[in-house]
Design a protein around this motif. Structure first.
Motif, mmCIF file in Angstrom:
data_model
loop_
_atom_site.group_PDB
_atom_site.id
_atom_site.type_symbol
_atom_site.label_atom_id
_atom_site.label_comp_id
_atom_site.label_asym_id
_atom_site.label_seq_id
_atom_site.Cartn_x
_atom_site.Cartn_y
_atom_site.Cartn_z
ATOM 1 N N ARG A 9 0.837 -1.211 0.000
ATOM 2 C CA ARG A 9 0.000 0.000 0.000
ATOM 3 C C ARG A 9 0.868 1.256 0.000
ATOM 4 O O ARG A 9 0.559 2.237 -0.682
ATOM 5 C CB ARG A 9 -0.927 -0.002 1.212
ATOM 6 N N ILE A 10 1.940 1.230 0.773
ATOM 7 C CA ILE A 10 2.844 2.384 0.823
ATOM 8 C C ILE A 10 3.507 2.582 -0.533
ATOM 9 O O ILE A 10 3.547 3.704 -1.060
ATOM 10 C CB ILE A 10 3.888 2.214 1.943
ATOM 11 N N LEU A 11 4.042 1.522 -1.126
ATOM 12 C CA LEU A 11 4.702 1.635 -2.430
ATOM 13 C C LEU A 11 3.729 2.085 -3.515
ATOM 14 O O LEU A 11 4.077 2.913 -4.364
ATOM 15 C CB LEU A 11 5.348 0.299 -2.812
ATOM 16 N N THR A 12 2.514 1.578 -3.482
ATOM 17 C CA THR A 12 1.489 2.000 -4.445
ATOM 18 C C THR A 12 1.185 3.482 -4.278
ATOM 19 O O THR A 12 1.042 4.216 -5.266
ATOM 20 C CB THR A 12 0.212 1.156 -4.278
ATOM 21 N N ALA A 13 1.096 3.945 -3.028
ATOM 22 C CA ALA A 13 0.821 5.363 -2.765
ATOM 23 C C ALA A 13 1.980 6.243 -3.240
ATOM 24 O O ALA A 13 1.752 7.318 -3.807
ATOM 25 C CB ALA A 13 0.559 5.583 -1.282
ATOM 26 N N VAL A 14 3.219 5.797 -3.039
ATOM 27 C CA VAL A 14 4.382 6.561 -3.510
ATOM 28 C C VAL A 14 4.353 6.644 -5.037
ATOM 29 O O VAL A 14 4.551 7.719 -5.616
ATOM 30 C CB VAL A 14 5.704 5.933 -3.011
ATOM 31 N N ARG A 15 4.101 5.518 -5.702
ATOM 32 C CA ARG A 15 4.023 5.513 -7.177
ATOM 33 C C ARG A 15 2.916 6.456 -7.666
ATOM 34 O O ARG A 15 3.095 7.185 -8.646
ATOM 35 C CB ARG A 15 3.782 4.096 -7.679
ATOM 36 N N SER A 16 1.786 6.430 -6.990
ATOM 37 C CA SER A 16 0.670 7.288 -7.367
ATOM 38 C C SER A 16 1.033 8.769 -7.238
ATOM 39 O O SER A 16 0.729 9.574 -8.123
ATOM 40 C CB SER A 16 -0.545 6.964 -6.496
ATOM 41 N N GLU A 17 1.691 9.122 -6.143
ATOM 42 C CA GLU A 17 2.094 10.522 -5.946
ATOM 43 C C GLU A 17 3.120 10.955 -6.986
ATOM 44 O O GLU A 17 3.059 12.073 -7.495
ATOM 45 C CB GLU A 17 2.651 10.731 -4.529
ATOM 46 N N MET A 18 4.065 10.072 -7.316
ATOM 47 C CA MET A 18 5.077 10.409 -8.328
ATOM 48 C C MET A 18 4.401 10.612 -9.692
ATOM 49 O O MET A 18 4.753 11.548 -10.421
ATOM 50 C CB MET A 18 6.144 9.318 -8.404
ATOM 51 N N LEU A 19 3.427 9.770 -10.018
ATOM 52 C CA LEU A 19 2.697 9.904 -11.279
ATOM 53 C C LEU A 19 1.921 11.225 -11.316
ATOM 54 O O LEU A 19 1.945 11.945 -12.330
ATOM 55 C CB LEU A 19 1.750 8.717 -11.475
ATOM 56 N N LYS A 20 1.258 11.567 -10.209
ATOM 57 C CA LYS A 20 0.509 12.833 -10.134
ATOM 58 C C LYS A 20 1.425 14.029 -10.339
ATOM 59 O O LYS A 20 0.989 15.066 -10.831
ATOM 60 C CB LYS A 20 -0.174 12.969 -8.770
ATOM 61 N N LYS A 21 2.679 13.890 -9.945
ATOM 62 C CA LYS A 21 3.639 14.992 -10.052
ATOM 63 C C LYS A 21 4.365 14.996 -11.396
ATOM 64 O O LYS A 21 5.275 15.782 -11.611
ATOM 65 C CB LYS A 21 4.613 14.930 -8.890
ATOM 66 N N GLY A 22 3.957 14.075 -12.296
ATOM 67 C CA GLY A 22 4.483 14.086 -13.651
ATOM 68 C C GLY A 22 5.707 13.212 -13.889
ATOM 69 O O GLY A 22 6.342 13.327 -14.939
ATOM 70 N N PHE A 23 6.050 12.338 -12.962
ATOM 71 C CA PHE A 23 7.207 11.469 -13.120
ATOM 72 C C PHE A 23 6.763 10.084 -13.588
ATOM 73 O O PHE A 23 5.693 9.611 -13.226
ATOM 74 C CB PHE A 23 7.984 11.353 -11.812
ATOM 75 N N THR A 24 7.607 9.444 -14.376
ATOM 76 C CA THR A 24 7.325 8.124 -14.925
ATOM 77 C C THR A 24 8.280 7.109 -14.318
ATOM 78 O O THR A 24 9.479 7.371 -14.231
ATOM 79 C CB THR A 24 7.514 8.138 -16.459
#
Length: 185
Positions: A61-76
């Protein structure tokens, strides 16, 4: 088995408490003032340092949330990233013993006079032992090539009870920790 259960509860507590009600999530962050964050486009998950107490479900859940935040901020996310994201969870078992003192008086003492023999003044001390977990979730983001730390966010919380809804509380905690990343965008 007992240790594993204690660990699961501690991890659940950390993640859930990072966003829940007992004490608020304290967040601090810092970054390399010389870094130009507009030069970074991709990231990779470097490592997740975690104690045994963290369940596999909450780790994901933590890793998924980190990935989601990075995606929202425009990172791939990439296998050849510009940045590496390192996540750490830390738990410390703590005990707090607040005290209070209650005074009861039978008779009275007024200077310079005493009546009622001055006896009967007593004090009772009440001890309230509280066990809690001091939990921290640390997210470090560094340059993949130079291994230089670019940004760090830390969420800290005193955890007194289990998480009610880790599915929504964990992403909310990660979002709060990563709110200041990247600093110049």
């Amino acid at each position: 088995m007992k240790q594993a259960l204690k660990g699961y509860i501690a991890l659940s507590l950390l993640c859930m408490q990072l966003a829940s009600c007992s004490s608020s999530l304290d967040v601090i962050s810092d970054y390399d003032k010389g870094a130009n964050f507009s030069n970074y486009r991709t990231y990779g998950i470097d490592e997740f340092s975690t104690p045994e107490e963290l369940s596999t479900e909450n780790k994901e859940r933590i890793l998924t949330a980190v990935r989601s935040e990075m995606l929202k901020k425009g990172f791939t996310e990439s296998t050849l990233p510009d940045m590496l994201v390192h996540v750490s969870a830390i738990f410390h078992y703590e005990e707090s013993v607040p005290t209070s003192r209650d005074y009861y008086s039978y008779g009275g003492v007024f200077r310079p006079y005493v009546w009622g023999n001055g006896a009967g003044v007593t004090a009772y001390t009440t001890y309230d032992v509280k066990n809690y977990i001091d939990g921290s979730l640390i997210i470090d983001i560094g340059d993949a090539e130079t291994q230089r730390l670019l940004w760090e966010g830390i969420g800290n919380k005193e955890i007194y009870r289990e998480m009610v809804d880790p599915v929504s509380e964990i992403p909310e905690a990660v979002k709060k920790i990563m709110a200041s990343f990247p600093p110049d965008r």
